[in-house]
Design a protein around this motif. Structure first.
Motif, mmCIF file in Angstrom:
data_model
loop_
_atom_site.group_PDB
_atom_site.id
_atom_site.type_symbol
_atom_site.label_atom_id
_atom_site.label_comp_id
_atom_site.label_asym_id
_atom_site.label_seq_id
_atom_site.Cartn_x
_atom_site.Cartn_y
_atom_site.Cartn_z
ATOM 1 N N LYS A 266 0.818 -1.210 0.000
ATOM 2 C CA LYS A 266 0.000 0.000 0.000
ATOM 3 C C LYS A 266 0.852 1.260 0.000
ATOM 4 O O LYS A 266 0.643 2.175 -0.790
ATOM 5 N N VAL A 267 1.837 1.294 0.901
ATOM 6 C CA VAL A 267 2.588 2.535 1.098
ATOM 7 C C VAL A 267 3.691 2.706 0.058
ATOM 8 O O VAL A 267 3.946 3.806 -0.408
ATOM 9 N N VAL A 268 4.332 1.593 -0.301
ATOM 10 C CA VAL A 268 5.496 1.713 -1.190
ATOM 11 C C VAL A 268 5.084 1.581 -2.660
ATOM 12 O O VAL A 268 5.527 2.336 -3.514
ATOM 13 N N LEU A 269 4.212 0.616 -2.957
ATOM 14 C CA LEU A 269 3.859 0.378 -4.362
ATOM 15 C C LEU A 269 2.563 1.082 -4.759
ATOM 16 O O LEU A 269 2.218 1.120 -5.931
ATOM 17 N N GLY A 270 1.822 1.596 -3.771
ATOM 18 C CA GLY A 270 0.567 2.281 -4.088
ATOM 19 C C GLY A 270 -0.538 1.331 -4.511
ATOM 20 O O GLY A 270 -1.472 1.731 -5.208
ATOM 21 N N THR A 271 -0.451 0.061 -4.093
ATOM 22 C CA THR A 271 -1.495 -0.906 -4.417
ATOM 23 C C THR A 271 -2.804 -0.484 -3.744
ATOM 24 O O THR A 271 -2.799 -0.112 -2.574
ATOM 25 N N PRO A 272 -3.948 -0.548 -4.484
ATOM 26 C CA PRO A 272 -5.226 -0.196 -3.856
ATOM 27 C C PRO A 272 -5.526 -1.114 -2.671
ATOM 28 O O PRO A 272 -5.145 -2.289 -2.672
ATOM 29 N N ASP A 273 -6.240 -0.554 -1.677
ATOM 30 C CA ASP A 273 -6.511 -1.268 -0.432
ATOM 31 C C ASP A 273 -7.100 -2.656 -0.662
ATOM 32 O O ASP A 273 -6.666 -3.643 -0.077
ATOM 33 N N LYS A 274 -8.099 -2.725 -1.542
ATOM 34 C CA LYS A 274 -8.822 -3.978 -1.751
ATOM 35 C C LYS A 274 -7.885 -5.075 -2.276
ATOM 36 O O LYS A 274 -7.879 -6.213 -1.794
ATOM 37 N N GLU A 275 -7.069 -4.665 -3.240
ATOM 38 C CA GLU A 275 -6.132 -5.605 -3.856
ATOM 39 C C GLU A 275 -5.079 -6.065 -2.833
ATOM 40 O O GLU A 275 -4.782 -7.257 -2.725
ATOM 41 N N ALA A 276 -4.579 -5.088 -2.064
ATOM 42 C CA ALA A 276 -3.564 -5.415 -1.061
ATOM 43 C C ALA A 276 -4.137 -6.353 -0.007
ATOM 44 O O ALA A 276 -3.461 -7.266 0.471
ATOM 45 N N ARG A 277 -5.413 -6.144 0.345
ATOM 46 C CA ARG A 277 -6.046 -6.984 1.357
ATOM 47 C C ARG A 277 -6.214 -8.411 0.841
ATOM 48 O O ARG A 277 -5.945 -9.381 1.555
ATOM 49 N N ALA A 278 -6.638 -8.538 -0.440
ATOM 50 C CA ALA A 278 -6.831 -9.867 -1.023
ATOM 51 C C ALA A 278 -5.504 -10.625 -1.042
ATOM 52 O O ALA A 278 -5.408 -11.781 -0.632
#
Lengths: 258, 318
Positions: free
Chosen positions: A121-133
């Motif tokens: 989330k913080v480094v790559l900017g992955t959206p929350d939903k995707e990072a959670r999955a």
């Protein structure tokens, strides 16, 4: 050299002193792609320092450290001398190098899944939903489905270390460094962490593991490196080093830990 | 004894029932403690009696003035001054703390000089300085130095009202104290946290804002709450520069009606109410930042600790 022939890790004559103490006295180490290397040796032999030099958590005094063919934390300057790279250059390289610490260092104010999501989330900017999955998937992979919302303080040491492994894997690293990952664990919790590491090795991850677990090294490592007094004394296949050591210092160390 | 533990099982597990060794739960009578308690009650009762029946405390005047418009306005100024000086002082403190821990020696010495100066002089003196800034710089100007063009230029006396002088003095002084508190908080976070965050490839700013500061908050919040409560009371110092706060207001009133003690009681009741409310707020903020660390402390205990100054506080116990 074609890409696949460039070693994943290459350390050349790495030297490092803490004040008057020479911790690394010219270390050469090469780790191939997909290779699992275990570094063993008595405490104070420099094995942890060597590992920490690979992602530049420690600076080096001289020598070269390359990961995937690139100098880590330094650039080639004039007259063949190294200059320190900027923090931003370094942090881009670190994204591809996973690190697992002896004392876990999970973020205590974040739940298990938030720990795993933090990097993407913080480094790559992955959206929350995707990072959670992806986070749940990784927690499942380390056997912690259902503990997503536990805070680190609510987990056992073995569970915390498995979250720490998942957290490092969330960045999709090409190299994983383990600094005595089971040394801070109660004996009955060591197995679960080594099990996760064994699966990871089987999946083809390149791993450098500083460890005291000789059985793990024997079973999982492609190569075992024995360090003492800041140098690599001996290296070779696990059976060669652990069953038939050539150097007297290796023999004396193994007789003490066995 | 659960149903699973039948007498039979117990017999087989423990061949011999250990004997009960009784304890007397009563504490022995201590004459000293009883005497101490009695004299404390006596002194407290006598004091309360002396105050309540004292003909010089006019309870009717107190009741009349407790919600007087002028008093309420003074109360509002006190709240404004407290909230604004903390709102300015805390970010200054964070900035100065980060500067103090910087690798750059110039930033470090600037931050050191700031805390040295503002902690080393009385805040009362600083307030008077700010109020009289016009004597030092008659005009406040922003522009190119050494006679270049000016972006703007104003009379110092027009800008530095008692409220602004009070706010500047309190906020800048508070920044120096907050810097120490924030620094202690940052240093309390295990170095491994920084290493773990940096190993993920986080930027320095993200390491600070997402990993270090949220954990430092646990250490920073309790003393900051105390600073806030102390600020509620310190604002009364602006009465020396006619600051229009609660104390200034009641003193203006008693200069007119000569009800000195009654008016001071009116002010004290408001100060006590404010500090009590602030303690309750502090409890909830602390609970938020102790996530994942320990079980929360009871509210009643927190308020009692805050108001009585018991040092065993907050994050350290429970």
């Amino acid at each position: 050299m074609p890409d696949h022939l460039v070693p994943m890790v290459e350390a050349r004559s790495v030297r490092k002193a803490f004040g008057p103490v020479d911790v690394l006295r010219g270390v050469n180490l090469s780790v191939g792609r997909g290779e699992v290397v275990c570094i063993i040796g008595p405490s104070g032999s420099g094995k942890t320092t060597l590992l920490r030099c690979l992602n530049r958590l420690e600076s080096i005094d001289s020598g070269r450290v390359l990961v995937d063919g690139q100098l880590v934390g330094y650039r080639e300057g004039s007259k063949g001398r190294l200059v320190e790279s900027t923090y931003d250059e370094l942090r881009r390289q670190r994204q591809a190098i996973g690190m697992v610490f002896q004392r876990f260092h999970l973020f205590p104010h974040r739940t298990a899944i938030e720990n795993v999501m933090e990097g993407p989330k913080v480094v790559l900017g992955t959206p929350d939903k995707e990072a959670r999955a992806r986070g749940s998937e990784l927690l499942a992979k380390v056997g912690l489905s259902g503990r997503e919302n536990a805070y680190p303080s609510q987990l056992s040491g073995g569970q915390q270390q498995r979250v720490a492994i998942a957290r490092a894997l969330a960045m999709d690293p090409k190299l994983m460094l383990f600094d005595e990952p089971t040394s801070a664990l109660d004996p009955e919790l060591v197995g679960e962490v080594l099990g996760v590491m064994r699966d990871l090795a089987l999946s083809g991850m390149t791993m450098v593991v500083v460890t005291h677990e000789m059985d793990f090294a024997r079973e999982v490592a492609d190569r075992v490196v024995f360090m003492d007094g800041g140098v690599i004394v001996e290296e070779g296949s696990p059976s060669d080093i652990l069953n038939d050591p050539q150097h007297p210092r290796t023999r004396s160390f193994l007789s003490r830990v066995a | 004894m659960t149903s699973a533990h039948t007498a039979e099982q117990r017999d087989s597990a423990l061949p011999e029932e250990p004997p009960v060794l009784p304890l007397d739960p009563h504490r022995p009578l201590a004459v000293g403690r009883i005497l101490g308690t009695l004299s404390a009650i006596l002194v407290a009762g006598w004091l309360a009696y002396a105050v309540i029946v004292n003909p010089n405390i006019h309870w009717d005047v107190i009741v009349d003035h407790q919600f007087d418009d002028r008093v309420l306005h003074g109360l509002w100024v006190t709240i404004e001054l407290t909230v604004l000086s903390m709102a300015i002082g805390v970010p200054i403190g964070v900035g100065v703390a980060v500067m103090q821990m910087s690798a750059n020696p110039l930033l470090r010495s600037l931050a050191g000089a700031y805390t040295w100066f503002f902690r080393g002089t009385p805040v009362l003196v600083q307030l008077l300085f700010w109020f009289n800034l016009g004597l030092l710089f008659p005009r406040l100007e922003l522009g190119v130095p050494f006679g270049g063009p000016k972006l703007f230029s104003v009379e110092a006396s027009a800008v530095i009202t008692p409220f602004v002088a009070g706010l500047l003095g309190l906020a800048i002084n508070e920044g120096a104290y907050m810097a120490q508190i924030v620094r202690a908080g940052i240093m309390s976070v295990d170095h491994g946290q920084r290493e773990a965050a940096e190993s993920l490839g986080m930027s320095r700013r993200k390491v600070l804002t997402r990993i270090i500061l949220p954990q430092a908050m646990r250490i920073i919040i309790p003393p900051t709450g105390n600073q806030f409560i102390s600020m509620l009371k310190t604002t009364s110092l602006v009465s020396v520069i006619a600051g229009a706060d609660l104390l200034t207001t009641v003193s203006r009133i008693y200069l007119g009606n000569f009800e000195v003690i009654s008016m001071l009681v009116v002010a004290s009741i408001w100060y006590l109410l404010l500090t009590t409310i602030a303690s309750v707020g502090q409890h909830y903020i602390e609970r938020h930042y102790s996530r994942g660390v320990h079980s929360p402390q009871r509210l009643s205990r927190r308020v009692r600790h805050n108001l009585t100054g018991n040092p065993a506080m907050g994050a350290h116990d429970a």
